[in-house]
Design an enzyme around this catalytic site. Sequence first.
Site, PDB file in Angstrom:
ATOM      1  CG  HIS A   1      -2.141  -0.874   1.024  1.00  0.00           C
ATOM      2  ND1 HIS A   1      -2.340  -1.594  -0.120  1.00  0.00           N
ATOM      3  CD2 HIS A   1      -3.183  -1.166   1.837  1.00  0.00           C
ATOM      4  CE1 HIS A   1      -3.451  -2.291  -0.005  1.00  0.00           C
ATOM      5  NE2 HIS A   1      -3.976  -2.052   1.167  1.00  0.00           N
TER       6      HIS A   1
ATOM      7  CE  LYS B   1     -25.863  -2.893  -3.251  1.00  0.00           C
ATOM      8  NZ  LYS B   1     -25.037  -2.414  -4.390  1.00  0.00           N
TER       9      LYS B   1
ATOM     10  CG  LEU C   1     -30.343   0.920   8.776  1.00  0.00           C
ATOM     11  CD1 LEU C   1     -30.279  -0.397   9.526  1.00  0.00           C
ATOM     12  CD2 LEU C   1     -30.126   2.097   9.725  1.00  0.00           C
ATOM     13  CG  HIS C   2     -23.737   3.329   4.366  1.00  0.00           C
ATOM     14  ND1 HIS C   2     -22.789   2.335   4.255  1.00  0.00           N
ATOM     15  CD2 HIS C   2     -23.471   4.234   3.385  1.00  0.00           C
ATOM     16  CE1 HIS C   2     -21.979   2.615   3.249  1.00  0.00           C
ATOM     17  NE2 HIS C   2     -22.371   3.756   2.702  1.00  0.00           N
ATOM     18  N   PRO C   3     -24.985   0.002   4.488  1.00  0.00           N
ATOM     19  CG  PRO C   3     -25.178  -1.165   2.472  1.00  0.00           C
ATOM     20  CD  PRO C   3     -25.243   0.224   3.046  1.00  0.00           C
TER      21      PRO C   3
ATOM     22  CE1 TYR D   1      -6.947   2.327   9.852  1.00  0.00           C
ATOM     23  CE2 TYR D   1      -7.852   0.397   8.755  1.00  0.00           C
ATOM     24  CZ  TYR D   1      -7.245   1.629   8.691  1.00  0.00           C
ATOM     25  OH  TYR D   1      -6.936   2.174   7.476  1.00  0.00           O
TER      26      TYR D   1
ATOM     27  CB  THR E   1      -6.651   5.884   4.511  1.00  0.00           C
ATOM     28  OG1 THR E   1      -5.391   5.671   5.164  1.00  0.00           O
ATOM     29  CG2 THR E   1      -6.715   5.111   3.218  1.00  0.00           C
TER      30      THR E   1
END
Length: 344
Positions: free
Chosen positions: A56, A135, A143-145, A168, A181
């Site tokens: 990353h 979903k 609601l948001h998944p 996290y 991020t």
Amino acid sequence: MIEKSLVLFALDDAHAPGYTEIMKEGLSGDCTNRWFDKGMCFITYQDGTFGTNCDHNPFDAMVAVKMMYFMDLSIQRDKGQWTGSSSIRPMSKPLELIFDLDSKLYKNIQDAIVQYKKNASNVECINPTFNHFGKKCIQSLKLHPDTFIQLALHMTYYRMYKRPASTYETAATRKYYNGRTETLRSCTMEALEWSKAMLDSKLSKQAKYNLFKKAYERHNFLMAEGQNGLGCDRHLLGLYIIATEEGLPIPDLYTDKAWVKSGGGGNYILSTSYVGSSTVGGGVAAMCKGGYGCFYRTEDHRLIFCITAWVSDEETSVLELFKQLSKSMLQMRELLESVQSSNM
């Protein structure tokens, strides 16, 4: 040549017919055909399946996810048939790179292989699918998944261990030109109080629902803060790096027991990330002893997880975590449907 390359391809002898095998091989497979400090290493297996191993440092995971999703959509669009030019470009034959290594380097390589295999054999990994709903069902509850699954994870961990878990979750800051991020510390007091309530048979459904809404709204507030660059962890990381690079004393904060217990310094018990709603999944090893890695993606009618832990850790079990997580999500749907329908 290797340093200048954008991506590497590994032709792997392993068989990886399913999600779990692909994830396991990508995360802890053959180390002799990978180049671990490259941003992207594509891996093809004997079955014709496909995975990656990514570093990353150059870019974040969602960059790779978007690219691989585009590749998958292109293959589906063309039904697996090549639709490009049929002419063959003249190319020189591939040449084997001969590395000039002395006995010391050979020994270092062998020692590294032994250590890698020891670490890799300690990785416990499953890539299960939750088929009860997906979903669309979660969105029908307004609601948001991602938030739904995060709260399910907190409830699950509390049910299993009777304590909260420092958590996290990735908050993307890619709305900014150089954004990467931020950390969303999703283990909130609101999530803990709701988790406790869900295990209390004396509380009414309405009381549990009210606490759920508070935990849900708190999570979404913190996610928005992180995405807008208002989190604390990248700022604190910058201060730590400045101190180490400039030879300054490390502030007491970074050695405080509370910092470590909160997850600082790579000590999050739950290392999580929402990979989105594409066909591409991802996963990481658990950050620390007693911890889990849990990445997830959503489809219309199912939820797909990648759960990891350490084999040597007797306290953890990826199978039990998924079993209890499935139970939590079913309980949540029943609660939410019941209360929302009665309040209409």
